[in-house]
Scaffold this motif. Structure first.
Motif, PDB file in Angstrom:
ATOM      1  N   ALA A 140     -21.404  38.989  -8.983  1.00  0.00           N
ATOM      2  CA  ALA A 140     -21.596  40.527  -9.555  1.00  0.00           C
ATOM      3  C   ALA A 140     -21.333  40.406 -11.035  1.00  0.00           C
ATOM      4  CB  ALA A 140     -20.520  41.473  -9.229  1.00  0.00           C
ATOM      5  N   ILE A 141     -20.304  39.363 -11.475  1.00  0.00           N
ATOM      6  CA  ILE A 141     -20.272  39.245 -12.891  1.00  0.00           C
ATOM      7  C   ILE A 141     -21.318  38.599 -13.545  1.00  0.00           C
ATOM      8  CG2 ILE A 141     -18.847  37.981 -14.725  1.00  0.00           C
ATOM      9  CD1 ILE A 141     -16.525  38.602 -12.825  1.00  0.00           C
ATOM     10  N   SER A 181     -13.455  36.674  -5.221  1.00  0.00           N
ATOM     11  CA  SER A 181     -14.532  36.568  -4.235  1.00  0.00           C
ATOM     12  C   SER A 181     -15.803  35.966  -4.587  1.00  0.00           C
ATOM     13  CB  SER A 181     -14.296  37.553  -3.215  1.00  0.00           C
ATOM     14  OG  SER A 181     -15.057  38.705  -4.110  1.00  0.00           O
ATOM     15  N   SER A 182     -16.466  35.266  -3.885  1.00  0.00           N
ATOM     16  CA  SER A 182     -17.973  34.819  -4.214  1.00  0.00           C
ATOM     17  C   SER A 182     -18.618  36.390  -4.670  1.00  0.00           C
ATOM     18  CB  SER A 182     -18.658  34.087  -3.258  1.00  0.00           C
ATOM     19  OG  SER A 182     -18.552  34.878  -1.997  1.00  0.00           O
ATOM     20  N   SER A 213     -21.730  30.985  -6.961  1.00  0.00           N
ATOM     21  CA  SER A 213     -20.645  31.970  -6.712  1.00  0.00           C
ATOM     22  C   SER A 213     -19.989  31.332  -5.377  1.00  0.00           C
ATOM     23  CB  SER A 213     -20.861  33.403  -6.660  1.00  0.00           C
ATOM     24  OG  SER A 213     -22.072  33.596  -5.876  1.00  0.00           O
ATOM     25  N   HIS A 214     -20.994  31.147  -4.538  1.00  0.00           N
ATOM     26  CA  HIS A 214     -20.488  30.554  -3.240  1.00  0.00           C
ATOM     27  C   HIS A 214     -20.192  29.083  -3.358  1.00  0.00           C
ATOM     28  CE1 HIS A 214     -22.280  34.272  -1.413  1.00  0.00           C
ATOM     29  NE2 HIS A 214     -21.616  34.100  -0.441  1.00  0.00           N
ATOM     30  N   ARG A 215     -20.710  28.565  -4.224  1.00  0.00           N
ATOM     31  CA  ARG A 215     -20.484  26.987  -4.284  1.00  0.00           C
ATOM     32  C   ARG A 215     -19.057  26.868  -4.894  1.00  0.00           C
ATOM     33  NH1 ARG A 215     -24.862  23.173  -7.395  1.00  0.00           N
ATOM     34  NH2 ARG A 215     -24.022  24.488  -9.015  1.00  0.00           N
ATOM     35  N   ASP A 275     -21.516  36.777 -22.284  1.00  0.00           N
ATOM     36  CA  ASP A 275     -20.059  37.272 -22.173  1.00  0.00           C
ATOM     37  C   ASP A 275     -19.520  35.717 -21.820  1.00  0.00           C
ATOM     38  OD1 ASP A 275     -18.069  39.569 -21.278  1.00  0.00           O
ATOM     39  OD2 ASP A 275     -17.890  38.084 -19.790  1.00  0.00           O
ATOM     40  N   THR A 276     -18.206  35.642 -22.457  1.00  0.00           N
ATOM     41  CA  THR A 276     -17.235  34.553 -22.042  1.00  0.00           C
ATOM     42  C   THR A 276     -16.916  34.337 -20.847  1.00  0.00           C
ATOM     43  OG1 THR A 276     -15.351  35.805 -22.884  1.00  0.00           O
ATOM     44  CG2 THR A 276     -16.683  34.578 -24.485  1.00  0.00           C
ATOM     45  N   THR A 277     -16.732  35.347 -19.984  1.00  0.00           N
ATOM     46  CA  THR A 277     -16.470  35.266 -18.800  1.00  0.00           C
ATOM     47  C   THR A 277     -17.560  34.438 -17.746  1.00  0.00           C
ATOM     48  OG1 THR A 277     -14.856  37.300 -18.707  1.00  0.00           O
ATOM     49  CG2 THR A 277     -15.387  36.578 -16.395  1.00  0.00           C
TER      50      THR A 277
END
Length: 303
Positions: free
Chosen positions: A182-183, A176-177, A154-156, A256-258
């Protein structure tokens, strides 16, 4: 600055000095066979062990005794993961010596030769599945530092979006990261050892049979969906054949696709930057920029 003949000769002499004089090996020849951004690779012939590969950081700043340098991390990572995989019957070159000093750092492993014949995506899928099933047994990745893969990715992603926006003077906007992390953390898929650079150049084979998988620089422990999405997004393997070999379609269908899109975005961003700044391929650059736009839009619409 690239790898010069002067540097090659110094590395060769330093390797020879350590192996022959400090470790009392019997080295009969040392020849450079390849190099990358961080490491040079030498082929040596040891009287008792035969042909071996010596991997050493070639930039002067990488030969310092800084435990956080990319060169030292790369060697440690390759050694630790290769030894772990070897214990669990994953085809990797056997490690013989990891050596650190103020003069030179290197890793010695078996030299595994290949004939360049194509390895089927099915077989690579089978191998990837075996890697994902390797017991972790407390395996700790040197540069992961107990961080979750979701946090790293997420940060990358946010960092890569910032870099890409500057490179092409655009304004991609993403969550946001913290939101992305969270996802990703909603996935219940069990963590696995991930290679994260599964592609033909890192698979050594002969007569179409896999002999070894190499180069664990990108490896982490985390959700195997990350590995699969990276493979599918980079398109260096035949996806349908790979999935048949991997033999676990449920892991994709139950994710989940997301989450899949976020992991795909990480790869699409990396390749966009690669083909914008380092490799002149306008077709691939345009393709991955479109993929970045599509994936960001898809992720944002699903929030």
């Amino acid at each position: 600055m690239g790898l010069t003949n002067k540097t090659i000769e110094k590395l060769r002499l330093d390797i020879d000095n350590v192996l022959n004089k400090r470790l009392n090996w019997q080295i009969e020849e040392i020849n450079l066979i390849g190099n990358g951004v961080i490491n040079a690779v030498f082929l040596i012939n040891e009287k008792n062990l035969g042909k071996l590969a010596v991997r050493t950081p070639w930039r002067s700043e990488e030969n310092m005794m800084d435990k956080n340098s990319s060169g030292i991390i790369s060697l440690k990572k390759e050694a630790i993961i290769s030894e772990h995989c070897h214990k669990h019957q994953i085809p990797v070159p056997k490690i013989h010596k990891l050596y650190f000093s103020n003069e030179i750092n290197f890793l010695v492993s078996d030299f595994v030769s290949g004939d360049g014949q194509e390895i089927s995506s099915y077989d690579i899928g089978e191998l990837t599945s075996k890697i994902h099933k390797v017991p972790l047994d407390g395996l700790s990745i040197v540069d992961q530092n107990e961080r979750k893969l979701s946090n790293i990715v997420s940060h990358r992603i946010t960092g890569r979006v910032h870099s890409l926006n500057k490179l092409i003077n655009t304004n991609f906007i993403i969550p946001s990261s913290e939101e992305l992390e969270a996802i990703l953390n909603t996935s219940e898929t069990k963590n696995s050892l991930l290679h994260l650079d599964v592609r033909p150049p890192n698979i050594i084979g002969e007569n179409g049979i896999i002999k070894a998988i190499i180069d664990w620089d990108n490896s982490f422990v985390g959700n195997p969906i990350m590995e699969l999405m990276r493979i599918f997004e980079s398109k260096e393997l035949v996806e349908g054949e790979f999935i048949k070999g991997y033999n676990n379609l449920d892991i994709i269908e139950n994710t989940d696709t997301t989450i899949q899109s976020i992991y795909r975005l990480d790869t699409a961003l990396m390749l966009s930057i690669l083909f914008t700044s380092f490799i002149n391929d306008s077709e691939k650059k345009d393709y991955y920029l479109k993929r970045v736009h599509f994936l960001i839009e898809e992720i944002s619409n699903n929030l």
